[in-house]
Design a protein around this motif. Structure first.
Motif, PDB file in Angstrom:
ATOM      1  N   ASP A 216      10.880 -15.441   7.309  1.00  0.00           N
ATOM      2  CA  ASP A 216      11.143 -15.346   5.872  1.00  0.00           C
ATOM      3  C   ASP A 216       9.935 -15.885   5.098  1.00  0.00           C
ATOM      4  N   MET A 217       8.835 -15.157   5.180  1.00  0.00           N
ATOM      5  CA  MET A 217       7.596 -15.548   4.515  1.00  0.00           C
ATOM      6  C   MET A 217       6.911 -14.306   3.972  1.00  0.00           C
ATOM      7  N   THR A 218       6.199 -14.463   2.870  1.00  0.00           N
ATOM      8  CA  THR A 218       5.380 -13.377   2.333  1.00  0.00           C
ATOM      9  C   THR A 218       3.988 -13.923   2.029  1.00  0.00           C
ATOM     10  N   ARG A 219       3.006 -13.045   2.131  1.00  0.00           N
ATOM     11  CA  ARG A 219       1.625 -13.422   1.849  1.00  0.00           C
ATOM     12  C   ARG A 219       0.920 -12.290   1.111  1.00  0.00           C
ATOM     13  N   ARG A 272       5.642  -8.921   3.214  1.00  0.00           N
ATOM     14  CA  ARG A 272       6.433  -9.694   4.168  1.00  0.00           C
ATOM     15  C   ARG A 272       5.665  -9.873   5.476  1.00  0.00           C
ATOM     16  N   LEU A 273       5.740 -11.078   6.027  1.00  0.00           N
ATOM     17  CA  LEU A 273       5.068 -11.350   7.297  1.00  0.00           C
ATOM     18  C   LEU A 273       5.543 -10.374   8.371  1.00  0.00           C
ATOM     19  N   ILE A 274       6.810 -10.036   8.361  1.00  0.00           N
ATOM     20  CA  ILE A 274       7.368  -9.097   9.332  1.00  0.00           C
ATOM     21  C   ILE A 274       6.690  -7.728   9.219  1.00  0.00           C
ATOM     22  N   ASN A 291       9.015 -14.966  18.741  1.00  0.00           N
ATOM     23  CA  ASN A 291       9.588 -16.292  18.913  1.00  0.00           C
ATOM     24  C   ASN A 291       9.753 -16.915  17.529  1.00  0.00           C
ATOM     25  N   TYR A 292      10.978 -16.910  17.010  1.00  0.00           N
ATOM     26  CA  TYR A 292      11.234 -17.388  15.655  1.00  0.00           C
ATOM     27  C   TYR A 292      11.384 -18.913  15.640  1.00  0.00           C
ATOM     28  N   VAL A 300       3.734 -22.936   3.017  1.00  0.00           N
ATOM     29  CA  VAL A 300       4.526 -22.497   1.865  1.00  0.00           C
ATOM     30  C   VAL A 300       5.170 -21.157   2.210  1.00  0.00           C
ATOM     31  N   PRO A 301       6.325 -20.837   1.623  1.00  0.00           N
ATOM     32  CA  PRO A 301       7.024 -19.605   1.989  1.00  0.00           C
ATOM     33  C   PRO A 301       6.408 -18.331   1.434  1.00  0.00           C
TER      34      PRO A 301
END
Length: 339
Positions: A216-219, A272-274, A291-292, A300-301
């Protein structure tokens, strides 16, 4: 056209290499300064420097920027028209484990640079900051006029300190300074400690990748040559001390008391990182073993740049898509490591 001269600290680093390559292609004479530290595999830095040395317009000093007198002597002899300060101890998590190295390189080293440009002023000094200075801010996209008082790592704190140090020198001595805050830079010749490199390496070796905050991260992923192009264009956007506070345009981070400005350099997209991992999977033709994990300290998220000021100043902004940028990085990785 007269050949112009620029001093670049951190010239053999990831961003420094791409910036020097662009400057040399544009006809600049470049003096690089790089300590070739072993924070990551020095062979990668050595190869970058070997490539730069093939251009007659490039020469390099291999020493630490915090060395007393080094930068002042270099400025006196070389007399550059512009200075671009990239050298720093990087890494959010490493700053928690080894903070003293950040004091030496990021604080003392930047102080040495400021003293050097005070003694031998260039027409413009551009200095690297980071999106990490936005820290716990949640209003997005990040704009340069937001407060940056809540750093989440010591690395971010040292970069915030660099901004304050540079502003004081700009105010006291009339030195034009532009701080650029870059956002999650990636691309060929990237650092092995960063996620794109680590993910690609693990996927190609059929090993698990660690995905923090359970994905659950965005960049705001910014392709490295886009960043280099933006820095070069900013050289001509020299900040001028305004006659009055009312003269600062709305949305401009120009200081009211100094020839000083902060500029975001980002792709203006929060990815999204995904989805970034999916782009690596597409480029490698392999699926990641995921591996979560929980969020790491200092992280930071989300990050997301408002690059409208950059566009107003230069007429351009980064725009390479994640899909294209990742494909170029994976191709470089395969070619460089023969996999």
């Amino acid at each position: 056209m007269k050949i112009r001269k620029v001093l670049v600290t951190g010239s053999s680093g990831f961003i420094g290499f791409h910036l020097c390559t662009r400057l040399l292609a544009d006809g600049w004479e470049v003096l690089g300064v790089d300590a070739m530290t072993d924070y990551y595999d020095v062979r990668l830095k050595e190869r970058r420097q070997e490539i730069l040395m093939q251009n007659a317009g490039f020469r390099c000093l291999n020493d630490r920027i915090e060395t007393q007198g080094l930068l002042k002597e270099a400025m006196e002899k070389f007399r550059p028209d512009a200075v671009i300060h990239l050298a720093a101890q990087a890494g959010v998590r490493h700053s928690i484990e080894n903070p003293e190295s950040y004091v030496e390189a990021n604080l003392i080293g930047t102080f040495r640079l400021l003293e050097a440009i005070r003694a031998f002023p260039p027409a413009h000094c551009l200095m690297a900051s980071t999106s990490s200075v936005y820290g716990a801010n949640t209003a997005m996209p990040f704009t340069e006029t937001q407060k940056t008082d809540t750093p989440m790592s010591f690395y971010a704190a040292t970069k915030k300190a660099n901004e304050a140090m540079a502003h004081s020198y700009a105010h006291l001595y009339g030195l034009p300074v532009t701080m650029f805050r870059f956002f999650t830079v990636y691309g060929p010749w990237g650092r092995p400690d960063m996620a794109p490199f680590k993910f690609t390496k693990a996927i190609l070796e059929d090993r698990p990748i660690d995905i923090y905050n359970h994905g659950d991260m965005t960049r705001d992923f910014t392709y490295v040559t886009d960043l280099a192009d933006s820095i070069v264009r900013l050289i001509e956007a020299v900040p001028m001390r305004p006659a009055a506070a009312a003269d600062v345009p709305v949305g401009d981070s120009l200081s009211t008391v100094a020839p000083f400005r902060v500029v975001n350099i980002g792709n203006s997209k929060s990815v999204r990182l995904i989805d970034f991992i999916a782009a690596i999977e597409t480029a490698t033709g392999r699926l990641a073993i995921r591996n979560y994990l929980d969020m790491q300290p200092g992280d930071v998220p989300a990050t997301w740049a408002d690059a409208s000021l950059l566009h107003r100043l230069t007429g351009d902004r980064p725009q390479t898509s994640v899909q294209n940028g990742v494909a170029l990085f994976v191709q470089w990785y395969r070619d460089y490591f023969g996999v």
